[in-house]
Design a protein around this motif. Structure first.
Motif, PDB file in Angstrom:
ATOM      1  N   LEU A 152     -11.892  -9.791 -19.608  1.00  0.00           N
ATOM      2  CA  LEU A 152     -12.295 -10.311 -20.913  1.00  0.00           C
ATOM      3  C   LEU A 152     -12.865 -11.715 -20.785  1.00  0.00           C
ATOM      4  N   ALA A 153     -12.267 -12.545 -19.925  1.00  0.00           N
ATOM      5  CA  ALA A 153     -12.786 -13.897 -19.720  1.00  0.00           C
ATOM      6  C   ALA A 153     -14.209 -13.855 -19.182  1.00  0.00           C
ATOM      7  N   ALA A 154     -14.471 -12.965 -18.231  1.00  0.00           N
ATOM      8  CA  ALA A 154     -15.821 -12.844 -17.673  1.00  0.00           C
ATOM      9  C   ALA A 154     -16.806 -12.341 -18.727  1.00  0.00           C
ATOM     10  N   GLU A 155     -16.362 -11.388 -19.549  1.00  0.00           N
ATOM     11  CA  GLU A 155     -17.226 -10.879 -20.625  1.00  0.00           C
ATOM     12  C   GLU A 155     -17.668 -12.024 -21.536  1.00  0.00           C
ATOM     13  N   MET A 156     -16.738 -12.883 -21.889  1.00  0.00           N
ATOM     14  CA  MET A 156     -17.052 -14.013 -22.763  1.00  0.00           C
ATOM     15  C   MET A 156     -18.008 -14.980 -22.090  1.00  0.00           C
ATOM     16  N   GLN A 157     -17.821 -15.225 -20.792  1.00  0.00           N
ATOM     17  CA  GLN A 157     -18.677 -16.162 -20.084  1.00  0.00           C
ATOM     18  C   GLN A 157     -20.096 -15.624 -19.926  1.00  0.00           C
ATOM     19  N   TRP A 158     -20.222 -14.341 -19.563  1.00  0.00           N
ATOM     20  CA  TRP A 158     -21.561 -13.771 -19.382  1.00  0.00           C
ATOM     21  C   TRP A 158     -22.338 -13.729 -20.696  1.00  0.00           C
ATOM     22  N   GLU A 159     -21.621 -13.521 -21.807  1.00  0.00           N
ATOM     23  CA  GLU A 159     -22.299 -13.494 -23.100  1.00  0.00           C
ATOM     24  C   GLU A 159     -22.890 -14.855 -23.463  1.00  0.00           C
ATOM     25  N   LEU A 160     -22.368 -15.914 -22.873  1.00  0.00           N
ATOM     26  CA  LEU A 160     -22.878 -17.265 -23.142  1.00  0.00           C
ATOM     27  C   LEU A 160     -24.159 -17.583 -22.375  1.00  0.00           C
ATOM     28  N   LEU A 161     -24.375 -16.908 -21.250  1.00  0.00           N
ATOM     29  CA  LEU A 161     -25.445 -17.321 -20.342  1.00  0.00           C
ATOM     30  C   LEU A 161     -26.829 -17.005 -20.901  1.00  0.00           C
ATOM     31  N   PRO A 162     -27.802 -17.887 -20.656  1.00  0.00           N
ATOM     32  CA  PRO A 162     -29.162 -17.646 -21.133  1.00  0.00           C
ATOM     33  C   PRO A 162     -29.925 -16.637 -20.283  1.00  0.00           C
ATOM     34  N   GLY A 163     -29.470 -16.372 -19.081  1.00  0.00           N
ATOM     35  CA  GLY A 163     -30.127 -15.506 -18.117  1.00  0.00           C
ATOM     36  C   GLY A 163     -29.660 -15.932 -16.743  1.00  0.00           C
ATOM     37  N   ARG A 164     -30.336 -15.430 -15.695  1.00  0.00           N
ATOM     38  CA  ARG A 164     -29.975 -15.858 -14.346  1.00  0.00           C
ATOM     39  C   ARG A 164     -31.105 -16.593 -13.648  1.00  0.00           C
ATOM     40  N   PRO A 179     -16.438 -15.434  -8.720  1.00  0.00           N
ATOM     41  CA  PRO A 179     -16.571 -13.971  -8.627  1.00  0.00           C
ATOM     42  C   PRO A 179     -17.104 -13.395  -9.928  1.00  0.00           C
ATOM     43  N   ALA A 180     -18.137 -12.598  -9.846  1.00  0.00           N
ATOM     44  CA  ALA A 180     -18.918 -12.212 -11.021  1.00  0.00           C
ATOM     45  C   ALA A 180     -18.121 -11.452 -12.068  1.00  0.00           C
ATOM     46  N   TYR A 181     -17.096 -10.689 -11.640  1.00  0.00           N
ATOM     47  CA  TYR A 181     -16.395  -9.828 -12.591  1.00  0.00           C
ATOM     48  C   TYR A 181     -15.066 -10.411 -13.067  1.00  0.00           C
ATOM     49  N   ALA A 182     -14.757 -11.635 -12.629  1.00  0.00           N
ATOM     50  CA  ALA A 182     -13.483 -12.249 -13.044  1.00  0.00           C
ATOM     51  C   ALA A 182     -13.615 -13.762 -13.153  1.00  0.00           C
ATOM     52  N   ILE A 183     -14.774 -14.243 -13.611  1.00  0.00           N
ATOM     53  CA  ILE A 183     -14.980 -15.689 -13.722  1.00  0.00           C
ATOM     54  C   ILE A 183     -14.101 -16.268 -14.814  1.00  0.00           C
ATOM     55  N   PHE A 184     -13.850 -17.573 -14.723  1.00  0.00           N
ATOM     56  CA  PHE A 184     -12.935 -18.222 -15.641  1.00  0.00           C
ATOM     57  C   PHE A 184     -13.646 -19.273 -16.493  1.00  0.00           C
ATOM     58  N   GLY A 185     -13.849 -20.478 -15.958  1.00  0.00           N
ATOM     59  CA  GLY A 185     -14.316 -21.561 -16.801  1.00  0.00           C
ATOM     60  C   GLY A 185     -15.683 -22.111 -16.478  1.00  0.00           C
ATOM     61  N   ASP A 186     -16.318 -21.678 -15.384  1.00  0.00           N
ATOM     62  CA  ASP A 186     -17.622 -22.227 -15.025  1.00  0.00           C
ATOM     63  C   ASP A 186     -18.727 -21.570 -15.846  1.00  0.00           C
ATOM     64  N   ASN A 187     -19.765 -22.352 -16.129  1.00  0.00           N
ATOM     65  CA  ASN A 187     -20.857 -21.838 -16.945  1.00  0.00           C
ATOM     66  C   ASN A 187     -22.085 -22.704 -16.752  1.00  0.00           C
ATOM     67  N   PHE A 188     -23.258 -22.136 -17.018  1.00  0.00           N
ATOM     68  CA  PHE A 188     -24.499 -22.909 -17.031  1.00  0.00           C
ATOM     69  C   PHE A 188     -25.296 -22.517 -18.265  1.00  0.00           C
ATOM     70  N   ASP A 189     -26.148 -23.428 -18.693  1.00  0.00           N
ATOM     71  CA  ASP A 189     -26.959 -23.172 -19.880  1.00  0.00           C
ATOM     72  C   ASP A 189     -28.252 -23.955 -19.734  1.00  0.00           C
ATOM     73  N   TRP A 190     -29.323 -23.447 -20.297  1.00  0.00           N
ATOM     74  CA  TRP A 190     -30.576 -24.199 -20.303  1.00  0.00           C
ATOM     75  C   TRP A 190     -31.375 -23.890 -21.556  1.00  0.00           C
ATOM     76  N   SER A 191     -32.273 -24.793 -21.853  1.00  0.00           N
ATOM     77  CA  SER A 191     -33.203 -24.613 -22.961  1.00  0.00           C
ATOM     78  C   SER A 191     -34.504 -25.306 -22.594  1.00  0.00           C
ATOM     79  N   VAL A 192     -35.621 -24.655 -22.886  1.00  0.00           N
ATOM     80  CA  VAL A 192     -36.940 -25.206 -22.561  1.00  0.00           C
ATOM     81  C   VAL A 192     -37.740 -25.347 -23.847  1.00  0.00           C
ATOM     82  N   SER A 193     -38.214 -26.556 -24.112  1.00  0.00           N
ATOM     83  CA  SER A 193     -39.089 -26.797 -25.254  1.00  0.00           C
ATOM     84  C   SER A 193     -40.493 -27.087 -24.732  1.00  0.00           C
ATOM     85  N   ALA A 194     -41.365 -27.492 -25.624  1.00  0.00           N
ATOM     86  CA  ALA A 194     -42.722 -27.844 -25.203  1.00  0.00           C
ATOM     87  C   ALA A 194     -42.728 -29.071 -24.301  1.00  0.00           C
ATOM     88  N   HIS A 195     -41.674 -29.887 -24.399  1.00  0.00           N
ATOM     89  CA  HIS A 195     -41.689 -31.171 -23.699  1.00  0.00           C
ATOM     90  C   HIS A 195     -40.567 -31.360 -22.692  1.00  0.00           C
TER      91      HIS A 195
END
Length: 395
Positions: A152-164, A179-195
């Motif tokens: 369940l923790a991994a499900e929540m984390q993957w749902e947050l990700l913007p992609g790979r 580990p991809a199927y049992a991750i805990f607290g690590d996460n990454f996020d990004w956003s790209v604008s015109a600038h």
């Protein structure tokens, strides 16, 4: 091109679970294709899983398979034909640099010419876009990415990700979690604008659901602040207040925030914890040491300050969590002391989207038989810079 545009329109009108049927019918009519199979990369990026309501085909490895060759090279691969008969071609399914999977077709050799493959690739691009839209309404494609059940923790984390991975003319970026199927607290996020490109790497305190809930709070607080127009330091401050208000200092999260001006390469950074950055410039690898600031949520109303530096065209930035650089060999030496820099240099010719997995494979070899005892997150950013149009000068 009109016939391919017609396929694109049909995909947009199709029910989410029928996208492959539309592609199959179009390729049968236009290219005399006999069979079509769609495979998506699993969360661990080790296998390509068939998409089907009732999967019958076995997964194939990303490495050492014809499908994996197309997936890795990001270009069509036609298997050698050893006897008269149809050919089998594998085509990558990718959206804005995010590698989703591979479409495999069996067709006459006459349909597998460069022109024929280019037409099929156009359809693959349209299919990729529609898969991302369809995932809002069906679990079919998400289920196909699972080689085993997610915690369940991994499900929540993957749902947050913007992609790979993501690519723009100014940069390309790839990331991976283990580990991809049992991750805990690590996460990454990004956003790209015109600038700007804004990139955040988070390491939530604790394990399991506690860490997953904390990271969800941090990521969404940072997104809320970014979308409200706050600068980088303001984003850190708002997320800090949100975590402190919820946990009163009992839990906190380490975060690295980066924002890069796409035109100039000017980079702002707020280092609020454990994620670290290495830079490969030419053949030299060095650690980028920022002023260490308090993790988010440790104290009430912490003030954050953004630092500035510049990334140059050709630079590669690698961000690793403490589960990467603090991992120890059998002899007790930390991976981040020397081995990580060697690994980064050794893989300098790989594209950014393949580097995180390569670094993590090296990490597993470095550790020996010992399993990962923490999340391991790697983000790789290749900076190309913005080229001026003819007759223009960049500021």
């Amino acid at each position: 091109m009109d016939r391919f545009a017609a396929v694109e329109r049909e995909l947009r009108k199709a029910a989410p679970h029928l996208l492959l049927d539309v592609v199959r019918a179009a390729l049968r009519e236009q290219c005399d294709v006999q069979s079509v199979e769609l495979r998506l990369a699993d969360y661990g990026m080790t296998t390509l899983q068939v998409v089907s309501e009732a999967p019958l085909a076995e997964p194939v490895p990303v490495h050492d398979s014809p499908q994996g060759r197309a997936f890795g090279a990001q270009e069509p691969f036609v298997e050698p034909v050893t006897a008269p008969g149809p050919a089998t071609a594998h085509l990558p399914v990718t959206v804005r640099g995010d590698r989703l999977g591979v479409l495999s077709v069996t067709a006459p050799e006459s349909s597998c010419t460069p022109a024929g493959l280019a037409g099929m690739q156009y359809i693959c691009e349209a299919l990729g876009h529609e898969i991302l839209v369809a995932e809002r309404d069906t679990d079919l494609y998400l289920l196909a990415r699972r080689a085993t059940r997610l915690t369940l923790a991994a499900e929540m984390q993957w749902e947050l990700l913007p992609g790979r991975s993501v690519s723009r003319p100014e940069f390309s970026l790839g990331a991976h979690l283990e580990p991809a199927y049992a991750i805990f607290g690590d996460n990454f996020d990004w956003s790209v604008s015109a600038h700007h490109l804004t990139l955040t790497v988070t390491n939530g305190m604790g394990k399991g659901m506690e860490a997953a809930l904390l990271t969800n709070l941090v990521v969404n607080a940072l997104r809320n602040a970014r979308r409200a127009g706050l600068d980088l330091a303001g984003q850190a401050s708002l997320a800090d207040q949100a975590v402190y208000a919820q946990h009163r200092g009992a839990l906190h999260a380490s975060v690295l925030l980066l924002r890069i001006d796409l035109a100039s390469g000017e980079m702002e950074a707020v280092d609020a914890g454990s994620p670290r950055v290495w830079r490969l410039r030419g053949r030299a690898v060095e650690t980028l040491d920022f002023d260490a600031q308090l993790p988010l949520g440790m104290f009430e109303e912490t003030e954050y300050v953004a630092e500035r530096l510049r990334v140059e065209p050709g630079d590669r930035l690698l961000i690793g969590s403490d589960g990467v650089y603090d991992s120890a060999s059998a002899a007790g030496e930390r991976y981040g002391q020397r081995a990580l820099a060697r690994s980064l240099s050794a893989h300098r010719l790989l594209p950014s989207e393949q580097v995180p997995m390569a670094i993590l494979r090296d990490l597993r070899e470095y550790q020996g038989a010992a399993p990962l005892d923490d999340d391991a997150l790697v983000v790789c950013l290749d900076w190309f810079g913005r080229r001026a149009a003819a007759g223009e000068a960049l500021e």
